[in-house]
Design a protein around this motif. Structure first.
Motif, PDB file in Angstrom:
ATOM      1  N   LEU A 186      -4.470  -6.207  11.653  1.00 57.68           N
ATOM      2  CA  LEU A 186      -3.550  -5.070  11.749  1.00 57.68           C
ATOM      3  C   LEU A 186      -2.137  -5.498  11.373  1.00 57.68           C
ATOM      4  O   LEU A 186      -1.401  -4.727  10.741  1.00 57.68           O
ATOM      5  N   ALA A 187      -1.755  -6.717  11.721  1.00 52.77           N
ATOM      6  CA  ALA A 187      -0.416  -7.198  11.374  1.00 52.77           C
ATOM      7  C   ALA A 187      -0.244  -7.295   9.858  1.00 52.77           C
ATOM      8  O   ALA A 187       0.799  -6.919   9.311  1.00 52.77           O
ATOM      9  N   GLU A 188      -1.287  -7.774   9.182  1.00 53.59           N
ATOM     10  CA  GLU A 188      -1.221  -7.871   7.723  1.00 53.59           C
ATOM     11  C   GLU A 188      -1.148  -6.483   7.101  1.00 53.59           C
ATOM     12  O   GLU A 188      -0.374  -6.248   6.164  1.00 53.59           O
ATOM     13  N   LEU A 189      -1.951  -5.545   7.612  1.00 51.25           N
ATOM     14  CA  LEU A 189      -1.923  -4.179   7.104  1.00 51.25           C
ATOM     15  C   LEU A 189      -0.555  -3.551   7.357  1.00 51.25           C
ATOM     16  O   LEU A 189       0.005  -2.887   6.475  1.00 51.25           O
ATOM     17  N   TRP A 190      -0.007  -3.762   8.542  1.00 47.00           N
ATOM     18  CA  TRP A 190       1.297  -3.187   8.884  1.00 47.00           C
ATOM     19  C   TRP A 190       2.377  -3.678   7.915  1.00 47.00           C
ATOM     20  O   TRP A 190       3.234  -2.898   7.475  1.00 47.00           O
ATOM     21  N   ASN A 191       2.345  -4.942   7.567  1.00 49.36           N
ATOM     22  CA  ASN A 191       3.327  -5.485   6.619  1.00 49.36           C
ATOM     23  C   ASN A 191       3.175  -4.865   5.238  1.00 49.36           C
ATOM     24  O   ASN A 191       4.165  -4.550   4.564  1.00 49.36           O
ATOM     25  N   LEU A 192       1.932  -4.684   4.802  1.00 51.79           N
ATOM     26  CA  LEU A 192       1.695  -4.041   3.505  1.00 51.79           C
ATOM     27  C   LEU A 192       2.202  -2.598   3.513  1.00 51.79           C
ATOM     28  O   LEU A 192       2.844  -2.148   2.552  1.00 51.79           O
ATOM     29  N   LEU A 193       1.932  -1.897   4.597  1.00 49.75           N
ATOM     30  CA  LEU A 193       2.345  -0.495   4.680  1.00 49.75           C
ATOM     31  C   LEU A 193       3.863  -0.363   4.768  1.00 49.75           C
ATOM     32  O   LEU A 193       4.438   0.593   4.232  1.00 49.75           O
ATOM     33  N   ALA A 194       4.512  -1.313   5.444  1.00 54.61           N
ATOM     34  CA  ALA A 194       5.978  -1.286   5.520  1.00 54.61           C
ATOM     35  C   ALA A 194       6.587  -1.409   4.127  1.00 54.61           C
ATOM     36  O   ALA A 194       7.554  -0.721   3.785  1.00 54.61           O
ATOM     37  N   ARG A 195       6.010  -2.274   3.309  1.00 52.49           N
ATOM     38  CA  ARG A 195       6.481  -2.417   1.928  1.00 52.49           C
ATOM     39  C   ARG A 195       6.235  -1.134   1.136  1.00 52.49           C
ATOM     40  O   ARG A 195       7.109  -0.658   0.402  1.00 52.49           O
ATOM     41  N   ASP A 196       5.047  -0.561   1.311  1.00 53.27           N
ATOM     42  CA  ASP A 196       4.717   0.670   0.589  1.00 53.27           C
ATOM     43  C   ASP A 196       5.631   1.813   1.015  1.00 53.27           C
ATOM     44  O   ASP A 196       6.063   2.623   0.183  1.00 53.27           O
ATOM     45  N   ARG A 197       5.905   1.894   2.298  1.00 51.53           N
ATOM     46  CA  ARG A 197       6.782   2.954   2.800  1.00 51.53           C
ATOM     47  C   ARG A 197       8.186   2.809   2.228  1.00 51.53           C
ATOM     48  O   ARG A 197       8.822   3.796   1.853  1.00 51.53           O
ATOM     49  N   GLU A 198       8.668   1.600   2.134  1.00 47.53           N
ATOM     50  CA  GLU A 198      10.020   1.348   1.629  1.00 47.53           C
ATOM     51  C   GLU A 198      10.148   1.737   0.160  1.00 47.53           C
ATOM     52  O   GLU A 198      11.138   2.349  -0.250  1.00 47.53           O
ATOM     53  N   ARG A 199       9.150   1.406  -0.651  1.00 46.08           N
ATOM     54  CA  ARG A 199       9.265   1.685  -2.084  1.00 46.08           C
ATOM     55  C   ARG A 199       8.755   3.077  -2.456  1.00 46.08           C
ATOM     56  O   ARG A 199       9.045   3.582  -3.537  1.00 46.08           O
ATOM     57  N   GLY A 200       7.944   3.700  -1.562  1.00 40.11           N
ATOM     58  CA  GLY A 200       7.513   5.072  -1.790  1.00 40.11           C
ATOM     59  C   GLY A 200       6.207   5.231  -2.538  1.00 40.11           C
ATOM     60  O   GLY A 200       5.828   6.345  -2.902  1.00 40.11           O
ATOM     61  N   TRP A 201       5.456   4.171  -2.734  1.00 35.44           N
ATOM     62  CA  TRP A 201       4.173   4.242  -3.429  1.00 35.44           C
ATOM     63  C   TRP A 201       3.318   3.039  -3.047  1.00 35.44           C
ATOM     64  O   TRP A 201       3.818   2.070  -2.494  1.00 35.44           O
ATOM     65  N   SER A 202       2.020   3.135  -3.344  1.00 33.05           N
ATOM     66  CA  SER A 202       1.081   2.070  -2.989  1.00 33.05           C
ATOM     67  C   SER A 202       0.276   1.660  -4.218  1.00 33.05           C
ATOM     68  O   SER A 202       0.099   2.444  -5.148  1.00 33.05           O
ATOM     69  N   GLU A 203      -0.209   0.436  -4.165  1.00 36.43           N
ATOM     70  CA  GLU A 203      -1.008  -0.082  -5.267  1.00 36.43           C
ATOM     71  C   GLU A 203      -2.109  -0.981  -4.730  1.00 36.43           C
ATOM     72  O   GLU A 203      -1.917  -1.690  -3.737  1.00 36.43           O
ATOM     73  N   GLU A 204      -3.267  -0.915  -5.357  1.00 37.06           N
ATOM     74  CA  GLU A 204      -4.336  -1.852  -5.040  1.00 37.06           C
ATOM     75  C   GLU A 204      -4.941  -2.358  -6.344  1.00 37.06           C
ATOM     76  O   GLU A 204      -5.065  -1.611  -7.320  1.00 37.06           O
ATOM     77  N   VAL A 205      -5.303  -3.622  -6.346  1.00 33.93           N
ATOM     78  CA  VAL A 205      -5.922  -4.242  -7.511  1.00 33.93           C
ATOM     79  C   VAL A 205      -7.218  -4.913  -7.055  1.00 33.93           C
ATOM     80  O   VAL A 205      -7.192  -5.868  -6.271  1.00 33.93           O
ATOM     81  N   GLU A 206      -8.330  -4.353  -7.489  1.00 37.08           N
ATOM     82  CA  GLU A 206      -9.655  -4.901  -7.214  1.00 37.08           C
ATOM     83  C   GLU A 206      -9.963  -5.033  -5.718  1.00 37.08           C
ATOM     84  O   GLU A 206     -10.679  -5.938  -5.300  1.00 37.08           O
ATOM     85  N   LEU A 207      -9.420  -4.134  -4.916  1.00 37.97           N
ATOM     86  CA  LEU A 207      -9.791  -4.105  -3.496  1.00 37.97           C
ATOM     87  C   LEU A 207     -11.004  -3.215  -3.271  1.00 37.97           C
ATOM     88  O   LEU A 207     -11.796  -3.457  -2.357  1.00 37.97           O
ATOM     89  N   VAL A 208     -11.147  -2.175  -4.089  1.00 42.37           N
ATOM     90  CA  VAL A 208     -12.269  -1.247  -3.954  1.00 42.37           C
ATOM     91  C   VAL A 208     -13.417  -1.646  -4.867  1.00 42.37           C
ATOM     92  O   VAL A 208     -14.573  -1.681  -4.459  1.00 42.37           O
ATOM     93  N   SER A 209     -13.114  -1.958  -6.124  1.00 43.54           N
ATOM     94  CA  SER A 209     -14.133  -2.360  -7.097  1.00 43.54           C
ATOM     95  C   SER A 209     -13.553  -3.405  -8.038  1.00 43.54           C
ATOM     96  O   SER A 209     -12.377  -3.320  -8.422  1.00 43.54           O
ATOM     97  N   GLU A 210     -14.351  -4.351  -8.410  1.00 45.22           N
ATOM     98  CA  GLU A 210     -13.925  -5.381  -9.351  1.00 45.22           C
ATOM     99  C   GLU A 210     -13.475  -4.729 -10.666  1.00 45.22           C
ATOM    100  O   GLU A 210     -14.127  -3.834 -11.187  1.00 45.22           O
ATOM    101  N   GLY A 211     -12.350  -5.196 -11.182  1.00 38.35           N
ATOM    102  CA  GLY A 211     -11.860  -4.739 -12.471  1.00 38.35           C
ATOM    103  C   GLY A 211     -11.066  -3.453 -12.445  1.00 38.35           C
ATOM    104  O   GLY A 211     -10.577  -3.012 -13.487  1.00 38.35           O
ATOM    105  N   LEU A 212     -10.912  -2.820 -11.271  1.00 35.17           N
ATOM    106  CA  LEU A 212     -10.187  -1.553 -11.195  1.00 35.17           C
ATOM    107  C   LEU A 212      -8.855  -1.720 -10.475  1.00 35.17           C
ATOM    108  O   LEU A 212      -8.709  -2.545  -9.574  1.00 35.17           O
ATOM    109  N   ARG A 213      -7.910  -0.892 -10.881  1.00 33.66           N
ATOM    110  CA  ARG A 213      -6.555  -0.914 -10.320  1.00 33.66           C
ATOM    111  C   ARG A 213      -6.126   0.525 -10.046  1.00 33.66           C
ATOM    112  O   ARG A 213      -6.473   1.433 -10.808  1.00 33.66           O
ATOM    113  N   SER A 214      -5.388   0.749  -8.955  1.00 37.41           N
ATOM    114  CA  SER A 214      -4.964   2.102  -8.581  1.00 37.41           C
ATOM    115  C   SER A 214      -3.516   2.107  -8.114  1.00 37.41           C
ATOM    116  O   SER A 214      -3.027   1.121  -7.559  1.00 37.41           O
ATOM    117  N   ILE A 215      -2.870   3.246  -8.325  1.00 37.87           N
ATOM    118  CA  ILE A 215      -1.549   3.520  -7.767  1.00 37.87           C
ATOM    119  C   ILE A 215      -1.619   4.881  -7.091  1.00 37.87           C
ATOM    120  O   ILE A 215      -2.225   5.818  -7.623  1.00 37.87           O
TER     121      ILE A 215
END
Length: 275
Positions: A186-215
């Motif tokens: 939860l601490a790691e997730l909280w840090n990621l979300l704090a960064r996302d909240r500050e910049r106003g958007w989120s990104e993931e690279v190959e967390l859901v499926s290999e070779g895919l990227r999302s914003i």
């Protein structure tokens, strides 16, 4: 307050009950009756009568340990019903269609359902975009994915309180992975979300499926709370645009959706002039 009193003058009890619900909906935590009476300029006797009815019907919950009131399950069910039905999708569909055409790739509308992202809409680009193939069936309408892994879900979760996150992810085991990557605590997730909240958007690279990227970029309601997120997923090694360009277009779309639902972003993020 004068506007609220005028609007509810035809039916004072109904108007005051709605005032209570809207006030609780706009607060980040439970509210004591004394604060409600003060903020709503309502006699305590009237307020307690209204609260008793709302508690009895499940729209408000009384928390004895805090001696305070918060929204109940019935309020949540009504809010969820709104998201499940057509208004939000109708407003979002032409916006997503425009974004997909501009990007030449699929664009999605997603919401949170507990600890999951649920995709409500998916718009594909017109056939005039040569070479387009939909590489993202994982984001088809109705698909549910772990919210903490998706850019769409994290864009919404970024505006949750720590208490809410602990309720949604009560144990480390709830933070599942699909590709061996992603937050494990939860601490790691909280840090990621704090960064996302500050910049106003989120990104993931190959967390859901290999070779895919999302914003993903959140859209907000009138209480400055995220109601959904606009996102796009593409093959990271076969892309039509740089990630910054995709983000910029998605931010414009999320801003338009926020305006369409008469919402307000909590504060100006890096919108790059999105209108």
């Amino acid at each position: 307050m004068s506007e609220r009193r005028t609007a509810s003058s035809a039916s004072p009890a109904v108007g005051r009950a709605l005032d209570v619900l809207l006030h609780l909906a706009g607060r980040s935590g439970p509210v004591r009756a004394s604060a409600l009476a003060r903020d709503l300029e309502m006699p305590r006797s009237s307020l307690y009568h209204i609260l008793a009815v709302l508690v009895d019907r499940g729209f408000v919950a009384y928390l004895p340990e805090e001696r305070a009131y918060g929204l109940g399950v019935a309020s949540f069910e009504i809010g969820s019903a709104y998201l499940r039905h057509e208004p939000l999708k109708r407003l979002a569909r032409p916006i997503l269609r425009n974004l997909s055409s501009r990007l030449g790739q699929s664009v999605h509308l997603g919401i949170l359902y507990g600890a999951e992202t649920v995709y409500l809409l998916k718009e594909r680009p017109p056939r005039c975009h040569s070479g387009y193939t939909d590489a993202t069936p994982v984001t088809d309408v109705g698909v549910r994915l772990p919210a903490h892994l998706t850019a769409n879900g994290r864009a919404i979760l970024a505006h949750s309180s720590e208490a809410h996150l602990r309720a949604v992810f009560p144990r480390p085991g709830y933070l599942v992975t699909r590709t061996g990557r992603g937050p494990r605590s939860l601490a790691e997730l909280w840090n990621l979300l704090a960064r996302d909240r500050e910049r106003g958007w989120s990104e993931e690279v190959e967390l859901v499926s290999e070779g895919l990227r999302s914003i993903g970029v959140p859209a907000f309601d009138h209480n400055e709370r995220p109601i959904a997120a606009v996102s796009s997923t593409w093959r990271r090694h076969y892309h039509r645009h740089e990630a910054d360009h995709v983000r910029h277009i998605l931010q414009q779309g999320a801003a338009r959706l926020t305006a369409a639902v008469a919402g307000h972003a909590p504060h100006a993020h890096g919108t790059d002039g999105a209108q």
